[in-house]
Scaffold this motif. Structure first.
Motif, PDB file in Angstrom:
ATOM      1  N   SER A  21       0.826  -1.218   0.000  1.00 13.85           N
ATOM      2  CA  SER A  21       0.000   0.000   0.000  1.00 13.85           C
ATOM      3  C   SER A  21       0.857   1.264   0.000  1.00 13.85           C
ATOM      4  O   SER A  21       0.383   2.337  -0.370  1.00 13.85           O
ATOM      5  N   ASN A  24       0.861   3.526  -3.064  1.00 12.67           N
ATOM      6  CA  ASN A  24      -0.153   4.563  -3.256  1.00 12.67           C
ATOM      7  C   ASN A  24       0.370   5.916  -2.785  1.00 12.67           C
ATOM      8  O   ASN A  24       0.145   6.940  -3.425  1.00 12.67           O
ATOM      9  N   ARG A  25       1.081   5.918  -1.678  1.00 13.57           N
ATOM     10  CA  ARG A  25       1.651   7.162  -1.146  1.00 13.57           C
ATOM     11  C   ARG A  25       2.721   7.697  -2.095  1.00 13.57           C
ATOM     12  O   ARG A  25       2.813   8.895  -2.308  1.00 13.57           O
ATOM     13  N   SER A  27       2.800   7.244  -5.302  1.00 16.14           N
ATOM     14  CA  SER A  27       2.080   7.781  -6.459  1.00 16.14           C
ATOM     15  C   SER A  27       1.532   9.172  -6.154  1.00 16.14           C
ATOM     16  O   SER A  27       1.603  10.072  -7.001  1.00 16.14           O
ATOM     17  N   CYS A  28       0.995   9.357  -4.967  1.00 14.68           N
ATOM     18  CA  CYS A  28       0.490  10.675  -4.557  1.00 14.68           C
ATOM     19  C   CYS A  28       1.617  11.703  -4.515  1.00 14.68           C
ATOM     20  O   CYS A  28       1.405  12.887  -4.749  1.00 14.68           O
ATOM     21  N   GLU A  33       3.911   4.740 -11.134  1.00 15.01           N
ATOM     22  CA  GLU A  33       4.075   3.302 -10.910  1.00 15.01           C
ATOM     23  C   GLU A  33       4.166   2.583 -12.243  1.00 15.01           C
ATOM     24  O   GLU A  33       3.400   2.848 -13.168  1.00 15.01           O
TER      25      GLU A  33
END
Length: 105
Positions: A21, A24-25, A27-28, A33
């Motif tokens: 997970s 996701n951070r 990517s933010c 990715e």
């Protein structure tokens, strides 16, 4: 005569929980990715971020039996992954505090 040994950084892998997970951070944060795959026979799966000349690989145990199999045992992936979970659980408040700074970006 120069006897200095040179090397080139290829990729860094970080052992994570299932599904990574943390990606996701990242990517933010603005990283893009790339691929994700299961390493058949190795017992791991990943999520990757590719750079010009390197790769960041978020790696987790996908199949404990494969990760503990004879051909893979010498990599110590299973031992390192279970140790990583204990370390993460012990340091979770500090890690969460660190990661919270990225949510402001």
């Amino acid at each position: 005569m120069n006897n200095a040994m040179t090397f080139e950084f290829d990729h860094l892998f970080i052992l994570t929980d299932i599904g990574a997970s943390e990606a996701n951070r990242l990517s933010c944060f603005g990283l893009v990715e790339g691929g994700s795959r299961i390493h058949a026979g190795q017992g791991t799966a990943n999520r990757c971020f590719f750079f010009h000349n390197a790769m960041l690989e978020l790696l987790w145990i996908h199949d404990p039996e494969e990760a503990q199999s004879e051909p893979i045992r010498q990599t110590r992936l299973w031992e390192r992954s279970t140790k990583q979970v204990v370390m993460y659980q012990n340091k979770q408040p500090q890690i969460q505090q660190f990661l919270s700074g990225f949510s402001e970006l």
